[in-house]
Motif scaffolding. Structure first.
Motif, short mmCIF file in Angstrom:
data_model
loop_
_atom_site.label_atom_id
_atom_site.label_comp_id
_atom_site.label_asym_id
_atom_site.label_seq_id
_atom_site.Cartn_x
_atom_site.Cartn_y
_atom_site.Cartn_z
N ALA A 4 0.39 -0.71 0.43
CA ALA A 4 -0.14 0.20 -0.02
C ALA A 4 0.79 1.27 -0.49
O ALA A 4 2.17 1.57 0.32
CB ALA A 4 -0.83 0.10 1.50
N LEU A 5 0.62 1.95 -1.30
CA LEU A 5 0.94 3.14 -0.60
C LEU A 5 0.37 4.79 -0.83
O LEU A 5 -0.67 4.95 -1.10
CB LEU A 5 1.69 3.54 -2.49
N VAL A 6 0.16 5.20 1.19
CA VAL A 6 -0.07 6.53 0.50
C VAL A 6 0.56 8.13 0.63
O VAL A 6 0.85 7.82 1.71
CB VAL A 6 -0.35 6.25 2.68
N HIS A 27 2.13 -4.21 3.49
CA HIS A 27 3.22 -3.21 3.74
C HIS A 27 2.54 -2.30 3.05
O HIS A 27 2.76 -2.03 2.10
CB HIS A 27 4.41 -3.87 3.11
N VAL A 28 2.99 -0.91 4.15
CA VAL A 28 3.37 0.38 4.19
C VAL A 28 4.15 1.46 3.59
O VAL A 28 5.20 0.92 4.15
CB VAL A 28 2.44 0.96 4.93
N ILE A 29 4.19 1.63 2.67
CA ILE A 29 4.65 2.90 2.28
C ILE A 29 4.74 4.16 2.60
O ILE A 29 3.40 4.40 2.01
CB ILE A 29 5.51 2.38 0.09
N VAL A 30 5.34 4.92 3.38
CA VAL A 30 4.75 6.14 3.64
C VAL A 30 6.03 7.20 2.74
O VAL A 30 6.91 7.14 3.09
CB VAL A 30 5.17 6.21 5.07
N HIS A 31 4.89 8.20 2.60
CA HIS A 31 5.14 9.52 1.37
C HIS A 31 5.36 10.50 2.23
O HIS A 31 3.94 10.45 2.67
CB HIS A 31 4.32 9.20 0.14
N ALA A 32 6.57 10.78 1.79
CA ALA A 32 6.19 12.36 1.98
C ALA A 32 7.07 13.31 1.04
O ALA A 32 7.39 12.90 0.02
CB ALA A 32 7.20 12.66 3.38
N ILE A 46 5.44 2.01 13.08
CA ILE A 46 4.77 1.14 12.14
C ILE A 46 5.51 -0.60 12.53
O ILE A 46 5.02 -1.19 13.08
CB ILE A 46 4.38 0.91 10.40
N ARG A 47 6.73 0.10 12.63
CA ARG A 47 7.95 -1.57 12.09
C ARG A 47 7.71 -1.97 13.81
O ARG A 47 7.84 -2.92 14.32
CB ARG A 47 8.66 -1.30 11.79
N ASP A 48 7.57 -1.23 15.24
CA ASP A 48 7.92 -1.21 16.53
C ASP A 48 6.60 -1.66 16.54
O ASP A 48 6.69 -2.28 18.39
CB ASP A 48 7.65 -0.01 16.99
N SER A 49 5.41 -1.53 16.27
CA SER A 49 4.29 -2.21 16.55
C SER A 49 3.97 -3.87 15.32
O SER A 49 2.63 -4.36 16.17
CB SER A 49 2.99 -2.18 16.41
N ALA A 53 6.64 -1.88 6.97
CA ALA A 53 6.56 -0.42 6.56
C ALA A 53 8.06 0.21 6.07
O ALA A 53 8.87 -0.11 6.39
CB ALA A 53 6.32 0.88 7.20
N GLU A 54 7.49 1.00 4.94
CA GLU A 54 9.12 2.45 4.41
C GLU A 54 8.28 3.43 4.22
O GLU A 54 7.16 3.36 3.98
CB GLU A 54 9.71 1.60 3.39
N ALA A 55 9.80 4.56 4.06
CA ALA A 55 9.35 5.62 3.80
C ALA A 55 9.48 6.13 2.78
O ALA A 55 11.17 5.97 2.41
CB ALA A 55 10.26 6.32 4.67
N VAL A 56 9.43 6.86 1.40
CA VAL A 56 9.88 7.38 0.83
C VAL A 56 9.83 9.14 0.85
O VAL A 56 8.87 9.40 0.70
CB VAL A 56 9.09 6.46 -0.56
N ALA A 57 10.21 9.35 -0.50
CA ALA A 57 10.18 11.21 -0.73
C ALA A 57 10.48 11.08 -2.28
O ALA A 57 10.97 10.58 -2.90
CB ALA A 57 11.73 12.40 0.09
N PHE A 58 8.85 12.47 -2.81
CA PHE A 58 9.33 12.49 -3.70
C PHE A 58 8.23 13.57 -4.03
O PHE A 58 7.04 13.54 -3.17
CB PHE A 58 9.33 11.80 -4.71
#
Length: 239
Positions: A4-6, A27-32, A46-49, A53-58
């Motif tokens: 999932a990409l948000v 699996h969540v892709i957290v965008h900023a 999310i991982r601690d729970s 999840a992973e984070a991306v920026a664009f």
């Protein structure tokens, strides 16, 4: 595990959606855009729970940057849940609204929708299962003084979602829009005092980010397989 990409996942509503989708086992892709540190913090929480999840920026307004970032994301597998949450407002009464204010708001919400959704559509179609949920606003349903640009962008997203839902109806992919009213977030803080909320909202309270996230999680689930092409308001009976 679905991916999932948000977009705009570092903000209040976006972070709540990320956490809720992760709780469902995705699996969540957290965008900023610029706030990668906030996206990283959400992904780490999310991982601690026990989630993934992973984070991306664009920049969602940069078509080439989107294409490059999304191509990298899809290399690890199709994004089957897309939540278009990135958006801004830059308010002014229309006679005093600058061209820059108009362009900036439409660029993030409307062009951002195209720049992110279009490259992900074919990979999603190939899996024969997908959910596209776009976060809009009550302004796109009812209009709002001082927000002609914002209302125009959100209303256009309603039309785009309905049209895309028709195109993807036989492909196992649903497309819906969620139109929140007044929600407690950093973005809305200070915009409405308690008395204004009581006057505007029949339920006499602001909504909570987790309530929006619950609706998005339903639309992203198998349970919502027959829900598509809809604009669903969540606003405490405002309309």
């Amino acid at each position: 595990m679905k991916r999932a990409l948000v977009t705009g996942g570092s903000g209040g509503i976006g972070a709540a959606i990320c956490q809720r989708l992760a709780a469902d086992g995705h699996h969540v892709i957290v965008h900023a855009h610029r706030a990668l540190d906030k996206a990283e913090a959400t992904a780490q929480a999310i991982r601690d729970s026990g989630g993934s999840a992973e984070a991306v920026a664009f920049d969602v307004t940069d078509r080439d940057a989107c294409a490059t970032a999304l191509a990298t994301i899809v290399e690890a597998g199709a994004v089957q849940i897309l939540v278009n949450n990135a958006g801004i407002h830059d308010d002014a009464v229309f006679p005093g609204m600058s061209g820059e204010q108009w362009d900036r708001v439409l660029d993030v919400s409307l062009n951002g929708f195209y720049n992110v959704t279009q490259p992900l559509t074919m990979p999603m179609i190939r899996t024969r299962w997908g959910r596209i949920v776009t976060i809009t606003s009550i302004a796109g349903v009812m209009g709002n003084r001082g927000q002609v640009n914002y209302a125009a962008a959100k209303g256009a997203l309603h039309a785009a979602s309905k049209s895309l839902a028709l195109e993807l109806a036989t492909r196992g992919v649903t497309v819906n829009a969620v139109a929140p009213g007044i929600i407690e977030t950093d973005m809305s803080a200070g915009a409405f005092d308690a008395e204004a909320i009581k006057r505007l909202v029949p339920m006499q309270r602001a909504g909570r980010a987790n309530e929006v996230a619950e609706l998005v999680a339903f639309l992203a689930s198998d349970k919502a397989a027959y829900v598509s092409g809809q604009v669903i308001s969540i606003n405490g009976a405002m309309a």
